[in-house]
Design a protein around this motif. Sequence first.
Motif, mmCIF file in Angstrom:
data_model
loop_
_atom_site.group_PDB
_atom_site.id
_atom_site.type_symbol
_atom_site.label_atom_id
_atom_site.label_comp_id
_atom_site.label_asym_id
_atom_site.label_seq_id
_atom_site.Cartn_x
_atom_site.Cartn_y
_atom_site.Cartn_z
ATOM 1 N N ASP A 25 13.495 -0.839 -4.896
ATOM 2 C CA ASP A 25 13.947 -0.770 -3.496
ATOM 3 C C ASP A 25 12.872 -1.203 -2.507
ATOM 4 O OD1 ASP A 25 16.379 0.159 -4.074
ATOM 5 O OD2 ASP A 25 15.941 2.276 -3.690
ATOM 6 N N VAL A 26 11.739 -1.583 -3.009
ATOM 7 C CA VAL A 26 10.590 -1.927 -2.154
ATOM 8 C C VAL A 26 11.002 -3.022 -1.162
ATOM 9 C CG1 VAL A 26 9.755 -3.416 -4.025
ATOM 10 C CG2 VAL A 26 8.203 -2.743 -2.221
ATOM 11 N N ASP A 27 10.582 -2.859 0.102
ATOM 12 C CA ASP A 27 11.015 -3.826 1.113
ATOM 13 C C ASP A 27 10.206 -5.124 1.013
ATOM 14 O OD1 ASP A 27 8.875 -3.974 3.336
ATOM 15 O OD2 ASP A 27 9.090 -1.831 3.003
ATOM 16 N N PRO A 28 10.754 -6.245 1.539
ATOM 17 C CA PRO A 28 10.093 -7.546 1.368
ATOM 18 C C PRO A 28 8.667 -7.585 1.911
ATOM 19 C CG PRO A 28 12.287 -7.819 2.301
ATOM 20 C CD PRO A 28 12.023 -6.357 2.259
ATOM 21 N N TYR A 29 8.407 -6.829 2.987
ATOM 22 C CA TYR A 29 7.049 -6.831 3.555
ATOM 23 C C TYR A 29 6.065 -6.165 2.612
ATOM 24 C CZ TYR A 29 8.603 -8.817 7.895
ATOM 25 O OH TYR A 29 9.106 -9.680 8.823
ATOM 26 N N ALA A 30 6.483 -5.017 2.021
ATOM 27 C CA ALA A 30 5.597 -4.316 1.085
ATOM 28 C C ALA A 30 5.389 -5.188 -0.155
ATOM 29 C CB ALA A 30 6.207 -2.978 0.703
ATOM 30 N N ARG A 31 6.458 -5.847 -0.592
ATOM 31 C CA ARG A 31 6.378 -6.728 -1.755
ATOM 32 C C ARG A 31 5.364 -7.856 -1.507
ATOM 33 N NH1 ARG A 31 10.789 -7.766 -5.719
ATOM 34 N NH2 ARG A 31 12.027 -6.238 -4.598
ATOM 35 N N ALA A 32 5.442 -8.454 -0.309
ATOM 36 C CA ALA A 32 4.502 -9.530 0.043
ATOM 37 C C ALA A 32 3.081 -8.978 0.110
ATOM 38 C CB ALA A 32 4.895 -10.154 1.378
ATOM 39 N N MET A 33 2.956 -7.745 0.630
ATOM 40 C CA MET A 33 1.623 -7.150 0.749
ATOM 41 C C MET A 33 1.003 -6.901 -0.632
ATOM 42 S SD MET A 33 0.629 -3.898 2.989
ATOM 43 C CE MET A 33 0.841 -2.819 1.610
ATOM 44 N N PHE A 34 1.812 -6.450 -1.591
ATOM 45 C CA PHE A 34 1.288 -6.215 -2.941
ATOM 46 C C PHE A 34 0.865 -7.531 -3.584
ATOM 47 C CE2 PHE A 34 4.094 -2.288 -2.862
ATOM 48 C CZ PHE A 34 3.028 -1.486 -2.502
ATOM 49 N N ALA A 35 1.632 -8.608 -3.305
ATOM 50 C CA ALA A 35 1.266 -9.917 -3.850
ATOM 51 C C ALA A 35 -0.063 -10.375 -3.234
ATOM 52 C CB ALA A 35 2.359 -10.937 -3.553
ATOM 53 N N TYR A 36 -0.259 -10.018 -1.968
ATOM 54 C CA TYR A 36 -1.462 -10.427 -1.218
ATOM 55 C C TYR A 36 -2.688 -9.636 -1.691
ATOM 56 C CZ TYR A 36 -4.219 -11.279 3.059
ATOM 57 O OH TYR A 36 -5.183 -11.625 3.959
ATOM 58 N N THR A 37 -2.524 -8.315 -1.891
ATOM 59 C CA THR A 37 -3.678 -7.475 -2.241
ATOM 60 C C THR A 37 -3.867 -7.341 -3.750
ATOM 61 O OG1 THR A 37 -2.352 -5.470 -2.228
ATOM 62 C CG2 THR A 37 -3.421 -6.062 -0.159
ATOM 63 N N GLY A 38 -2.811 -7.503 -4.532
ATOM 64 C CA GLY A 38 -2.910 -7.307 -5.982
ATOM 65 C C GLY A 38 -2.723 -5.862 -6.394
ATOM 66 N N GLU A 39 -2.329 -5.011 -5.453
ATOM 67 C CA GLU A 39 -2.154 -3.594 -5.755
ATOM 68 C C GLU A 39 -0.927 -3.363 -6.640
ATOM 69 O OE1 GLU A 39 -1.623 -1.151 -2.293
ATOM 70 O OE2 GLU A 39 -1.268 0.663 -3.476
ATOM 71 N N LEU A 40 -1.048 -2.422 -7.572
ATOM 72 C CA LEU A 40 0.100 -1.988 -8.366
ATOM 73 C C LEU A 40 0.443 -0.570 -7.910
ATOM 74 C CD1 LEU A 40 -1.085 -3.179 -11.908
ATOM 75 C CD2 LEU A 40 0.581 -4.276 -10.420
ATOM 76 N N PRO A 41 1.511 -0.416 -7.101
ATOM 77 C CA PRO A 41 1.810 0.925 -6.576
ATOM 78 C C PRO A 41 2.252 1.865 -7.694
ATOM 79 C CG PRO A 41 3.601 -0.602 -6.109
ATOM 80 C CD PRO A 41 2.503 -1.414 -6.709
ATOM 81 N N LEU A 42 2.090 3.164 -7.482
ATOM 82 C CA LEU A 42 2.542 4.153 -8.472
ATOM 83 C C LEU A 42 4.061 4.097 -8.581
ATOM 84 C CD1 LEU A 42 0.556 7.444 -7.675
ATOM 85 C CD2 LEU A 42 0.313 5.991 -9.674
ATOM 86 N N GLY A 43 4.580 4.270 -9.788
ATOM 87 C CA GLY A 43 6.023 4.346 -9.986
ATOM 88 C C GLY A 43 6.549 5.649 -9.411
ATOM 89 N N ALA A 44 7.828 5.634 -8.994
ATOM 90 C CA ALA A 44 8.398 6.811 -8.330
ATOM 91 C C ALA A 44 8.263 8.077 -9.183
ATOM 92 C CB ALA A 44 9.858 6.548 -7.997
ATOM 93 N N ALA A 45 8.378 7.951 -10.516
ATOM 94 C CA ALA A 45 8.274 9.138 -11.364
ATOM 95 C C ALA A 45 6.821 9.494 -11.677
ATOM 96 C CB ALA A 45 9.045 8.928 -12.661
#
Lengths: 199, 196
Positions: free
Chosen positions: A57-77
């Motif tokens: 459900d990640v929004d397009p801006y957050a998705r672009a930001m992760f591509a930009y920074t290389g961050e792997l966010p924690l999974g919801a669980a």
Amino acid sequence: MANWRLRVHFFIKLLGVVLAGVILGLGGTLLMLERGVSFGAVKAGPWTASPHNGSLDVDPYARAMFAYTGELPLGAAEGIGFTAQKDSMGAPLNAHCDYIVSGHTPQARYWTMTLLSPEGLPVANAARRYGFTSAEILRAPGGNFEIALSRHARPGNWLPIGDASKFMLVLRLYDPDLNIATLSLDEASLPALIRKNCR
Amino acid sequence: MTSLDRALSTLLWLLALIFIAGLAHILTIFYLPTHFAKVPMETFAAFAKQSQLTLLPQAAPGASLTPFADPATVQGICTFDLAQGPLHVHGDVDRDRLLTMSFRTPAGMVFYSLTNRAAQKGKLDILLLNTAQLEALEAEDDAQDEGAPAQDLRLLSPTEKGFVLLSALANFPSETADAEQRVKAFTCETQEPATD
């Protein structure tokens, strides 16, 4: 002749508008990525979390930001991460100042508090301490804790700022007792971040 | 040209400028993750063998393969390509120590995650499949019809390729080696596609 001139004038104008538009659009993208704009972010005091980042459900801006920074966010669980780039008064964190992080965290199986550079890397320091886990932190009898952020050694829980010119704090709650999808928090449920002396 | 004409013309040019700026902005936001940036999967492919558990270097000052990673965790990855067959991830977990697992698209977005609390009898056993593989397996189940519930967790992947990220928390820096062992306790392997 006049007609021909008008056309050239029109195309030059069109080219200018297209170029300016592209530059403006790209500038806007860069600005949003640098600022880490994300829709649906939950704010509580100095802390910000984006509950949808751990799912598709990640929004397009957050998705672009992760591509930009290389961050792997924690999974919801897995849990949820909160970041702080400002103190509880709203002033940007300053590496020349000391801070006290105090209070408690929402219920979770474990949590970690980490000091990172804006690029997301641990900050080098002689003590080689980059953060605290909930298991190793020293607590007051009531269960509250206090972490001193400083370039200089402090008694108790000392988290060195090192030589960073800028830094941020990340609080990760692993396996929290929170409904992440409908997350709403008030400032008192997360630690306060108070500025002390500056040099 | 009257002053009204001039104003209208300026307004039209301004609208065109806003339209082009908006278009450039939206296109870059949507296409950046898949077309302009190096996706995590490509970074991992450079040093990790496909369908094999590979430990990631722990977050340290100076450099990190995965920025913003928690320096208190030890992480391992398995990259997968379901075109080669389903991915089987299995291993023993320690009930009392945190181990989390997330299943991700090549860009690193999470489509499923769990913690060691999901373990049954101290084991996590997951089979990652694409739609065709899941349907084939279900047909096989129907044919056998033994009524015995499958032991493994079956997961449908929205993408053919991607990676699994395993993270074990070291409560104290002295527990790092232990956390590493808890990640290494897992095996990833590509299952042979069903031949019939």
